[in-house]
Design a protein around this motif. Structure first.
Motif, PDB file in Angstrom:
ATOM      1  N   LEU A   1       0.812  -1.226   0.000  1.00 49.30           N
ATOM      2  CA  LEU A   1       0.000   0.000   0.000  1.00 49.30           C
ATOM      3  C   LEU A   1       0.837   1.263   0.000  1.00 49.30           C
ATOM      4  N   GLU A   2       2.146   1.110   0.000  1.00 48.13           N
ATOM      5  CA  GLU A   2       3.013   2.297  -0.049  1.00 48.13           C
ATOM      6  C   GLU A   2       2.738   3.094  -1.319  1.00 48.13           C
ATOM      7  N   GLY A   3       2.639   4.402  -1.162  1.00 48.06           N
ATOM      8  CA  GLY A   3       2.328   5.254  -2.297  1.00 48.06           C
ATOM      9  C   GLY A   3       0.850   5.486  -2.508  1.00 48.06           C
ATOM     10  N   THR A   4       0.025   4.866  -1.674  1.00 51.99           N
ATOM     11  CA  THR A   4      -1.425   5.082  -1.726  1.00 51.99           C
ATOM     12  C   THR A   4      -1.831   5.926  -0.515  1.00 51.99           C
ATOM     13  N   PRO A   5      -3.082   6.409  -0.492  1.00 58.33           N
ATOM     14  CA  PRO A   5      -3.539   7.196   0.672  1.00 58.33           C
ATOM     15  C   PRO A   5      -3.789   6.346   1.919  1.00 58.33           C
ATOM     16  N   HIS A   6      -3.690   5.040   1.811  1.00 58.45           N
ATOM     17  CA  HIS A   6      -4.093   4.150   2.889  1.00 58.45           C
ATOM     18  C   HIS A   6      -2.929   3.865   3.837  1.00 58.45           C
ATOM     19  N   LYS A   7      -3.164   4.131   5.127  1.00 53.56           N
ATOM     20  CA  LYS A   7      -2.162   3.900   6.174  1.00 53.56           C
ATOM     21  C   LYS A   7      -2.792   3.085   7.301  1.00 53.56           C
ATOM     22  N   PRO A   8      -3.036   1.816   7.063  1.00 55.03           N
ATOM     23  CA  PRO A   8      -3.798   1.023   8.035  1.00 55.03           C
ATOM     24  C   PRO A   8      -3.020   0.715   9.306  1.00 55.03           C
ATOM     25  N   VAL A   9      -3.758   0.626  10.408  1.00 57.51           N
ATOM     26  CA  VAL A   9      -3.234   0.096  11.661  1.00 57.51           C
ATOM     27  C   VAL A   9      -3.262  -1.427  11.549  1.00 57.51           C
ATOM     28  N   THR A  10      -2.267  -2.089  12.107  1.00 59.92           N
ATOM     29  CA  THR A  10      -2.157  -3.542  11.911  1.00 59.92           C
ATOM     30  C   THR A  10      -2.388  -4.317  13.202  1.00 59.92           C
ATOM     31  N   TYR A  11      -2.892  -5.535  13.033  1.00 59.56           N
ATOM     32  CA  TYR A  11      -3.169  -6.441  14.142  1.00 59.56           C
ATOM     33  C   TYR A  11      -2.704  -7.836  13.733  1.00 59.56           C
ATOM     34  N   SER A  12      -2.012  -8.526  14.630  1.00 60.06           N
ATOM     35  CA  SER A  12      -1.526  -9.864  14.320  1.00 60.06           C
ATOM     36  C   SER A  12      -1.005 -10.525  15.588  1.00 60.06           C
ATOM     37  N   GLY A  13      -0.557 -11.774  15.440  1.00 63.25           N
ATOM     38  CA  GLY A  13       0.160 -12.444  16.512  1.00 63.25           C
ATOM     39  C   GLY A  13      -0.667 -13.312  17.428  1.00 63.25           C
ATOM     40  N   SER A  14      -2.003 -13.257  17.330  1.00 63.75           N
ATOM     41  CA  SER A  14      -2.836 -14.127  18.163  1.00 63.75           C
ATOM     42  C   SER A  14      -4.102 -14.473  17.400  1.00 63.75           C
ATOM     43  N   SER A  15      -4.721 -15.579  17.803  1.00 64.48           N
ATOM     44  CA  SER A  15      -5.924 -16.046  17.112  1.00 64.48           C
ATOM     45  C   SER A  15      -7.092 -15.089  17.252  1.00 64.48           C
ATOM     46  N   TYR A  16      -7.033 -14.199  18.230  1.00 66.23           N
ATOM     47  CA  TYR A  16      -8.148 -13.278  18.458  1.00 66.23           C
ATOM     48  C   TYR A  16      -7.750 -11.823  18.315  1.00 66.23           C
ATOM     49  N   ALA A  17      -6.647 -11.561  17.626  1.00 68.27           N
ATOM     50  CA  ALA A  17      -6.256 -10.174  17.357  1.00 68.27           C
ATOM     51  C   ALA A  17      -7.339  -9.455  16.561  1.00 68.27           C
TER      52      ALA A  17
END
Length: 469
Positions: A104-120
């Motif tokens: 998504l680099e170069g686009t207007p989108h700057k998402p917050v990320t979630y990961s690392g667990s089954s319920y993130a």
């Protein structure tokens, strides 16, 4: 339960959700009995979601869960639709999230990320700045995530199938009606160019009275399903094949249901289903196990029959045939056959229309295409082909969904479609296990199918959403 099943359930978190043995490891006799009970269930409709138009959302703020096989493509397509802000991304594996963020680099989108667990994903859905949760995870997560999204005040869009049990189908319906939030199953084949053209033809009465329809998912996935590191984490899609029925009915079924106005003028009544025996999957697993101990636990599993054929009778007397075969060495086909009192059409092996004993000539087909190409194809069809996703139908699906949300229009697929089309799987499993006896198909609309309006294939009131190519 095999070690592979236990490992998958542990890693995915499905054991804690009470999904052990339901769908993912095949139906027990008790669960098959429950399918029969659920098939006869009556529903008191709380609110009719067919034709429901939610308030307009000028900028649709999206969170995407699942960045393995289907998620990255969805993020790419959504990033090109004006009026979309990709606010958050989630996957169990941090490296998958990082890869998509980089794209998504170069686009207007700057998402917050979630990961690392089954319920993130729950932390992501709990955000108060999301309008739509886009779900592209293994099948067993679709209903839990869609329900949680609707309960949290968000619309839900889930990859197919939307549910794997009848209980889940009812859960989706009841939650959508109670929360008045959309639950759309992302059935992209409803946006295939030929399927859309035949829908337009049916609306104009070209076929006369529709008598019969056929759909299928015939796709040789043997090597992919058995491939380590294929994108199906912990071999989850292979494990799904421990069930015996039509495991993936919606690609062929969805377009036929829209043409027949199922849930909107007609309704499924009952079905019967028959599977061949497994001539290929266990033998392939045993061959692989002889070379690689990783496959030992798969070698003695019982797999579904290679070919499943399911027949449906509708309330108005029409018939539908749906087939599923993802192992035989056959060319890809969804069949897509529409047969009426005046004419018929079929997509595979070659697109054709007939009003008698032979196929229409090429010049006649071109005239039909010119007359019956719907507005959505004329507006974004060429851009969709450029952006991609199964030849463009994926993009048209995403664009149409966003355009409807932005303009406060009903979605082309509602929760009743998601439930009904998904219900074919457990119903077919019951029928296969009971010598192909017929089983009633639940009416998720609680009778409102008799007055619900057909899908509107025009762009009336919409068509205002731009595209960045």
């Amino acid at each position: 339960m095999s070690n592979k099943r236990r490992d998958f359930l542990k890693i995915s978190g499905l054991a804690g959700m009470g999904l052990v043995g339901a769908g993912i490891s095949g139906f027990s006799q008790e669960q098959l009995d429950q399918v029969k009970i659920q098939s006869l269930r009556k529903h008191n409709q709380r609110f009719n979601m067919s034709g429901f138009a939610a308030p307009k959302i000028n900028t649709v703020r999206v969170g995407v869960i699942g960045l393995g096989m289907r998620g990255p493509g969805a993020v790419n397509r959504l990033s090109k639709i004006e009026g979309v802000e990709i606010k958050a991304l989630c996957d169990l594996r941090p490296e998958m999230v990082d890869k998509v963020v980089k794209s998504l680099e170069g686009t207007p989108h700057k998402p917050v990320t979630y990961s690392g667990s089954s319920y993130a994903w729950k932390k992501m859905v709990d955000r108060d700045d999301l309008d739509l949760i886009y779900i592209a995870t293994p099948w067993q997560w679709h209903t839990p995530m869609a329900v949680y999204a609707m309960e949290s005040g968000k619309h839900a869009a889930t990859e197919v199938p939307a549910a794997v049990t009848l209980e889940e189908c009812w859960q989706l319906v009841e939650t959508s009606e109670r929360t008045k939030k959309h639950c759309m199953m992302l059935e992209n084949c409803c946006y295939d160019f030929f399927e859309l053209m035949t829908l337009s033809m049916a609306r104009d009465g070209y076929f006369g009275e529709i008598i019969h329809g056929e759909g299928a998912y015939i796709h040789d996935l043997m090597d992919l399903n058995f491939k380590k590191g294929s994108g199906y984490q912990e071999m989850w899609r292979l494990i799904e094949n421990f069930r015996d029925g039509n495991l993936y009915p919606t690609h062929g079924l969805g377009p036929i249901c829209q043409i027949m106005d199922i849930n909107r003028g007609d309704q499924m009544d009952y079905l019967t289903s028959l599977s061949s025996k497994d001539f290929m999957m266990q033998a392939h697993a045993q061959k692989l196990a002889a070379e690689d101990s990783y496959y030992n636990s798969f070698a003695n599993e019982r797999y579904r029959g290679n070919m499943n054929t399911t027949m449906v009778k509708t309330k108005k007397g029409r018939s539908i045939m749906i087939q599923h075969d993802v192992t035989s060495p056959r060319p890809y086909s969804r069949i897509h056959l529409v047969s009426g009192t005046k004419a018929m059409a079929q997509k595979w092996p070659q697109e054709g229309v007939s009003d008698g004993h032979g196929w229409l000539k090429e010049e006649d087909m071109k005239a039909l295409q010119e007359k019956y190409t719907p507005e959505i194809v004329r507006k974004v069809g060429e851009m969709a082909k450029q952006i991609g996703g199964h030849g463009g139908m994926d993009f048209m699906m995403d664009w149409r969904m966003i355009d409807c949300l932005r303009n406060g229009l009903p979605l082309d697929q509602d929760v009743y479609d998601a439930a009904l089309w998904s219900a074919i799987t457990p119903l077919s499993e019951w029928s296969v296990a009971n010598r192909s006896n017929s089983i009633d198909v639940p009416d998720f609309t609680a009778g409102s199918w008799q007055s619900n309006k057909p899908v509107d294939i025009t762009l009336a009131g919409g068509g205002t959403t731009g595209v960045r190519v």
